[in-house]
Design an enzyme around this catalytic site. Structure first.
Site, PDB file in Angstrom:
ATOM      1  N   TRP A  57       7.795  -2.499  -6.216  1.00 56.73           N
ATOM      2  CA  TRP A  57       7.033  -2.756  -4.987  1.00 56.73           C
ATOM      3  C   TRP A  57       6.353  -4.119  -5.018  1.00 56.73           C
ATOM      4  O   TRP A  57       5.786  -4.512  -6.033  1.00 56.73           O
ATOM      5  CB  TRP A  57       5.961  -1.667  -4.849  1.00 56.73           C
ATOM      6  CG  TRP A  57       4.906  -2.012  -3.864  1.00 56.73           C
ATOM      7  CD1 TRP A  57       3.691  -2.595  -4.122  1.00 56.73           C
ATOM      8  CD2 TRP A  57       4.962  -1.836  -2.454  1.00 56.73           C
ATOM      9  NE1 TRP A  57       2.996  -2.779  -2.945  1.00 56.73           N
ATOM     10  CE2 TRP A  57       3.748  -2.315  -1.912  1.00 56.73           C
ATOM     11  CE3 TRP A  57       5.925  -1.305  -1.588  1.00 56.73           C
ATOM     12  CZ2 TRP A  57       3.472  -2.284  -0.551  1.00 56.73           C
ATOM     13  CZ3 TRP A  57       5.652  -1.268  -0.227  1.00 56.73           C
ATOM     14  CH2 TRP A  57       4.434  -1.757   0.275  1.00 56.73           C
ATOM     15  N   ASN A  59       3.579  -6.554  -2.532  1.00 50.51           N
ATOM     16  CA  ASN A  59       2.906  -6.901  -1.273  1.00 50.51           C
ATOM     17  C   ASN A  59       2.419  -8.348  -1.329  1.00 50.51           C
ATOM     18  O   ASN A  59       3.273  -9.224  -1.601  1.00 50.51           O
ATOM     19  CB  ASN A  59       1.885  -5.859  -0.800  1.00 50.51           C
ATOM     20  CG  ASN A  59       0.791  -5.452  -1.732  1.00 50.51           C
ATOM     21  OD1 ASN A  59       1.023  -4.804  -2.731  1.00 50.51           O
ATOM     22  ND2 ASN A  59      -0.435  -5.802  -1.410  1.00 50.51           N
ATOM     23  N   ASP A  60       1.188  -8.627  -1.075  1.00 50.76           N
ATOM     24  CA  ASP A  60       0.719 -10.007  -0.823  1.00 50.76           C
ATOM     25  C   ASP A  60       1.220 -11.073  -1.809  1.00 50.76           C
ATOM     26  O   ASP A  60       1.177 -10.847  -3.020  1.00 50.76           O
ATOM     27  CB  ASP A  60      -0.796 -10.081  -0.916  1.00 50.76           C
ATOM     28  CG  ASP A  60      -1.510  -8.940  -0.247  1.00 50.76           C
ATOM     29  OD1 ASP A  60      -0.862  -8.139   0.425  1.00 50.76           O
ATOM     30  OD2 ASP A  60      -2.741  -8.855  -0.401  1.00 50.76           O
ATOM     31  N   GLN A  76       1.405  -9.376  -5.473  1.00 46.44           N
ATOM     32  CA  GLN A  76       0.963  -8.021  -5.766  1.00 46.44           C
ATOM     33  C   GLN A  76       2.204  -7.205  -6.109  1.00 46.44           C
ATOM     34  O   GLN A  76       3.155  -7.137  -5.311  1.00 46.44           O
ATOM     35  CB  GLN A  76       0.258  -7.427  -4.539  1.00 46.44           C
ATOM     36  CG  GLN A  76      -1.098  -8.041  -4.274  1.00 46.44           C
ATOM     37  CD  GLN A  76      -2.130  -7.580  -5.291  1.00 46.44           C
ATOM     38  OE1 GLN A  76      -2.692  -6.515  -5.165  1.00 46.44           O
ATOM     39  NE2 GLN A  76      -2.380  -8.394  -6.296  1.00 46.44           N
ATOM     40  N   TRP A  84       3.307   1.322  -3.263  1.00 48.28           N
ATOM     41  CA  TRP A  84       2.104   0.699  -3.835  1.00 48.28           C
ATOM     42  C   TRP A  84       1.587   1.519  -5.008  1.00 48.28           C
ATOM     43  O   TRP A  84       1.634   2.752  -4.985  1.00 48.28           O
ATOM     44  CB  TRP A  84       1.040   0.599  -2.736  1.00 48.28           C
ATOM     45  CG  TRP A  84      -0.128  -0.280  -3.079  1.00 48.28           C
ATOM     46  CD1 TRP A  84      -0.235  -1.603  -2.835  1.00 48.28           C
ATOM     47  CD2 TRP A  84      -1.344   0.115  -3.709  1.00 48.28           C
ATOM     48  NE1 TRP A  84      -1.444  -2.073  -3.287  1.00 48.28           N
ATOM     49  CE2 TRP A  84      -2.148  -1.034  -3.822  1.00 48.28           C
ATOM     50  CE3 TRP A  84      -1.840   1.320  -4.205  1.00 48.28           C
ATOM     51  CZ2 TRP A  84      -3.416  -1.020  -4.393  1.00 48.28           C
ATOM     52  CZ3 TRP A  84      -3.111   1.349  -4.780  1.00 48.28           C
ATOM     53  CH2 TRP A  84      -3.883   0.183  -4.861  1.00 48.28           C
ATOM     54  N   SER A 117      -5.395  -9.065  -4.992  1.00 51.21           N
ATOM     55  CA  SER A 117      -5.016 -10.411  -4.567  1.00 51.21           C
ATOM     56  C   SER A 117      -6.014 -11.487  -4.969  1.00 51.21           C
ATOM     57  O   SER A 117      -7.196 -11.222  -5.172  1.00 51.21           O
ATOM     58  CB  SER A 117      -4.841 -10.445  -3.046  1.00 51.21           C
ATOM     59  OG  SER A 117      -3.579  -9.900  -2.755  1.00 51.21           O
ATOM     60  N   ARG A 191     -13.140  -8.614  -1.453  1.00 51.92           N
ATOM     61  CA  ARG A 191     -11.965  -8.965  -2.258  1.00 51.92           C
ATOM     62  C   ARG A 191     -11.196 -10.189  -1.764  1.00 51.92           C
ATOM     63  O   ARG A 191     -11.498 -10.768  -0.741  1.00 51.92           O
ATOM     64  CB  ARG A 191     -11.010  -7.775  -2.305  1.00 51.92           C
ATOM     65  CG  ARG A 191     -10.482  -7.294  -0.965  1.00 51.92           C
ATOM     66  CD  ARG A 191      -9.471  -6.178  -1.195  1.00 51.92           C
ATOM     67  NE  ARG A 191      -9.031  -5.565   0.039  1.00 51.92           N
ATOM     68  CZ  ARG A 191      -9.625  -4.532   0.622  1.00 51.92           C
ATOM     69  NH1 ARG A 191     -10.712  -3.987   0.098  1.00 51.92           N
ATOM     70  NH2 ARG A 191      -9.154  -4.054   1.750  1.00 51.92           N
ATOM     71  N   GLU A 243      -9.113  -9.039   5.291  1.00 50.28           N
ATOM     72  CA  GLU A 243      -8.570  -9.171   3.947  1.00 50.28           C
ATOM     73  C   GLU A 243      -7.960 -10.566   3.820  1.00 50.28           C
ATOM     74  O   GLU A 243      -7.651 -11.212   4.825  1.00 50.28           O
ATOM     75  CB  GLU A 243      -7.427  -8.170   3.705  1.00 50.28           C
ATOM     76  CG  GLU A 243      -7.775  -6.727   3.918  1.00 50.28           C
ATOM     77  CD  GLU A 243      -6.630  -5.774   3.586  1.00 50.28           C
ATOM     78  OE1 GLU A 243      -6.890  -4.801   2.873  1.00 50.28           O
ATOM     79  OE2 GLU A 243      -5.488  -5.982   4.029  1.00 50.28           O
ATOM     80  N   TRP A 338       1.573  -3.043   6.723  1.00 53.38           N
ATOM     81  CA  TRP A 338       1.098  -1.803   6.095  1.00 53.38           C
ATOM     82  C   TRP A 338       1.420  -0.568   6.926  1.00 53.38           C
ATOM     83  O   TRP A 338       1.395   0.550   6.413  1.00 53.38           O
ATOM     84  CB  TRP A 338      -0.411  -1.889   5.814  1.00 53.38           C
ATOM     85  CG  TRP A 338      -0.718  -2.693   4.592  1.00 53.38           C
ATOM     86  CD1 TRP A 338      -1.373  -3.889   4.538  1.00 53.38           C
ATOM     87  CD2 TRP A 338      -0.381  -2.379   3.234  1.00 53.38           C
ATOM     88  NE1 TRP A 338      -1.468  -4.337   3.247  1.00 53.38           N
ATOM     89  CE2 TRP A 338      -0.867  -3.425   2.423  1.00 53.38           C
ATOM     90  CE3 TRP A 338       0.290  -1.323   2.626  1.00 53.38           C
ATOM     91  CZ2 TRP A 338      -0.700  -3.441   1.031  1.00 53.38           C
ATOM     92  CZ3 TRP A 338       0.449  -1.340   1.241  1.00 53.38           C
ATOM     93  CH2 TRP A 338      -0.040  -2.377   0.467  1.00 53.38           C
TER      94      TRP A 338
END
Ligand code: FRU
Length: 535
Positions: A57, A59-60, A76, A84, A117, A191, A243, A338
């Site tokens: 997986w 992501n960012d 990520q 995730w 991240s 974050r 985010e 998402w």
């Protein structure tokens, strides 16, 4: 250390719903069934030139910097499943932003302390004192997300930590003795620290997302940070948690004037639902970011200004340390949303990045805006160019040149003239009756993509339930399209990147034809179809 522990799905779901702005993890985590075999999945859905991890997986995008001939991309990453999970930083490098080579994992979570991240900077003058030799250390700044605290229902689950590398980012040490560099001040969502060097005020600047606003911090050494200011409460889109911000200074094209840009992602609440990337343009006095007065009016009028109106460009950031001789502001995003990222019909891996883009700041009259376009490096992979005839006429017209090349890796560009108050539907189609439609509605003034008939879409109700629209300013008289196609994605750059739509799709067979239809008649010229071949 790499965590081997797998927590029950219900646990992840509960946690994730709270940490991630209500990402629908519970619905997704179970859905790993797809109807294509592993080999056809590779063949059909593994992009040709958008980065995907071999397995697991993603992501960012995170921590991007340039050093000694390589563009570094971290992301990520959860290597063990294609949903995730415990977050690592994966790593890939490229010499040209197009062809990526996956590297060993850069940062592993410790037990249930996930590496969320963040960013990475090349500390040229060793301000951090973390150099061990002559080479400039690379310092990564990221969020440590504590799942144990999360489980205990605590608020202060996120803090900012650093790690450093003395070999250009190929191996890393966590800064155990000095972390956290920014403690949690009692904010639940705190974050995604993004750090850049502020040349004007000679300081390191960190921007991070604190629930519904961005916060700015300053440092001389990347280790001690001082709070400066915040921006964004009640400004722009707030349909979800803020985010992944990013903050940088940029020259107005063709001038020496500079402005500051805050890229601000949010989820949900994006331009067309789910995850989205808005931006703000203004000035920064070294402490406070103030919106440009005309840009503020635009935000007020449009509710938010979006970097990309597509559903599939999220959490994008730009590269640090691009040589000044190059001087470009280079961007890459996560090409998913998402709303359904964990359900898309690939098993071995999930998600890819967008094509790398150059972001420029333009000024028209008193109004500033960003434009984004694919990096020029893509052009060196053009293996064949077909120039098309001009097209003029009403009803459905086929564009036969498109049938002569492999549309699973191509750049299609054309100009439209004498646009009427009409809808211009461009349709990519395949032999099994599936199609992806995009174009301009010049009665209601928007650019659009409709993927409702593009193939597999029943894995999520949100994937194709609405047409993606990007509002255009009034009646269009002409339009310039540049479209990048890569198996499962379409990236439309309209009018030299003034409006962008990025979307993914999962057809059961490749699209092999292109046609256009209109009622009043179309005038299409400068059709160029470039075959790409990225081997
Ligand atoms: C955005 C995000 C970030 C967070 C990361 C966790 O997609 O939710 O805010 O750091 O993903 O993987």
């Amino acid at each position: 250390m790499k965590s081997k522990k797998h927590l029950p799905l219900a646990f992840y779901s509960a946690i994730l719903l709270s940490i991630a702005g209500c990402k629908p993890y519970s619905a997704v985590a179970q859905n790993t069934s797809v109807s294509v075999s592993a080999s056809s999945e590779e063949q059909m859905y593994r992009p040709n030139f958008h980065f995907t991890p071999k397995k697991g997986w993603m992501n960012d995008p995170n921590g991007m910097f340039y050093a000694d001939g390589y563009y570094h991309l971290f992301y990520q990453y959860y290597p063990e499943k294609s949903v995730w999970g415990p977050m690592h930083w994966g790593h890939a490098i490229s010499k040209d932003l197009i062809k990526w080579e996956e590297q060993p994992i850069a940062l592993y979570p410790d037990k249930d302390k996930y590496i969320f991240s963040g960013s990475a900077v090349v500390d040229r003058y060793n301000t951090s004192g973390l150099a061990t030799g002559k080479k400039a250390p690379i310092v990564a700044i990221y969020t440590l997300h504590d799942m144990t605290k999360e489980k205990e229902g605590k608020i202060d689950v996120e803090q900012q930590d650093i790690a450093y590398s003395n070999n250009n980012g190929f191996t890393w040490q966590k800064f155990e003795e000095g972390n956290p560099v920014v403690k949690n001040p009692g904010i639940r969502d705190f974050r995604d620290p993004k750090v850049t060097w502020d040349e004007t005020h000679k300081q390191w600047i960190m921007v991070l997302a604190a629930q519904d606003r961005a916060q700015f911090y300053t440092s001389e050494n990347l280790k001690k940070w001082e709070y400066l200011s915040e921006f964004g409460k009640n400004i722009g889109a707030h349909g979800g948690v803020w985010e992944c911000p990013y903050f940088f200074q940029i020259k107005v094209e063709g001038t020496n004037e500079t402005k500051w840009v805050l890229i601000q992602n949010l989820n949900p609440g994006g331009a067309n639902g789910g995850s989205g990337t808005q931006y703000f343009i203004g000035d920064f006095d070294g402490k406070t970011f103030t919106l440009d007065i005309n840009f503020a009016k635009r935000v007020e009028a449009e509710k938010a200004v979006w970097l990309d109106y597509g559903k599939d460009n999220y959490a994008g950031v730009t590269w640090n340390n691009i040589p000044s001789a190059d001087g470009r502001r280079l961007f890459i995003g996560w090409m998913s949303n998402w709303d359904y990222a964990q359900q898309v019909p690939t098993n071995a891996w999930r998600s890819s990045t967008t094509i790398a883009r150059e972001i420029q700041l333009i000024k028209k009259g008193e109004n500033y805006s960003l434009v984004s376009n694919p990096v020029k490096e893509i052009n060196k992979y053009v293996s064949k160019t077909i120039k098309g005839k001009s097209v003029k006429g009403k009803g459905k017209i086929s564009i036969p040149e498109a049938g002569k090349i492999d549309l699973t890796q191509a750049i299609v560009s054309f100009n439209l003239k004498n646009l009427k108050q009409d809808t211009y539907n461009f349709t990519l189609a395949n032999a099994v009756g599936e199609s992806l439609t995009f174009g301009i509605n010049n009665s209601d003034h928007y650019l659009f993509v409709d993927r409702s008939k593009s193939g597999k879409n029943d894995f999520s109700e949100k994937f194709a339930s609405t047409i993606t629209k990007a509002a255009l300013e009034g009646n269009q008289k002409e339009g310039v399209f540049k479209i990048i196609l890569d198996k499962t994605s379409i990236e439309i750059f309209y009018n030299n990147g003034e409006k962008v739509i990025t979307e993914i799709f999962f057809s059961n067979q490749p699209f092999t034809s292109l046609s256009v239809s209109s009622n009043e008649g179309i005038e299409l010229s400068n059709l160029v179809i470039n075959q790409l071949n990225i081997n």
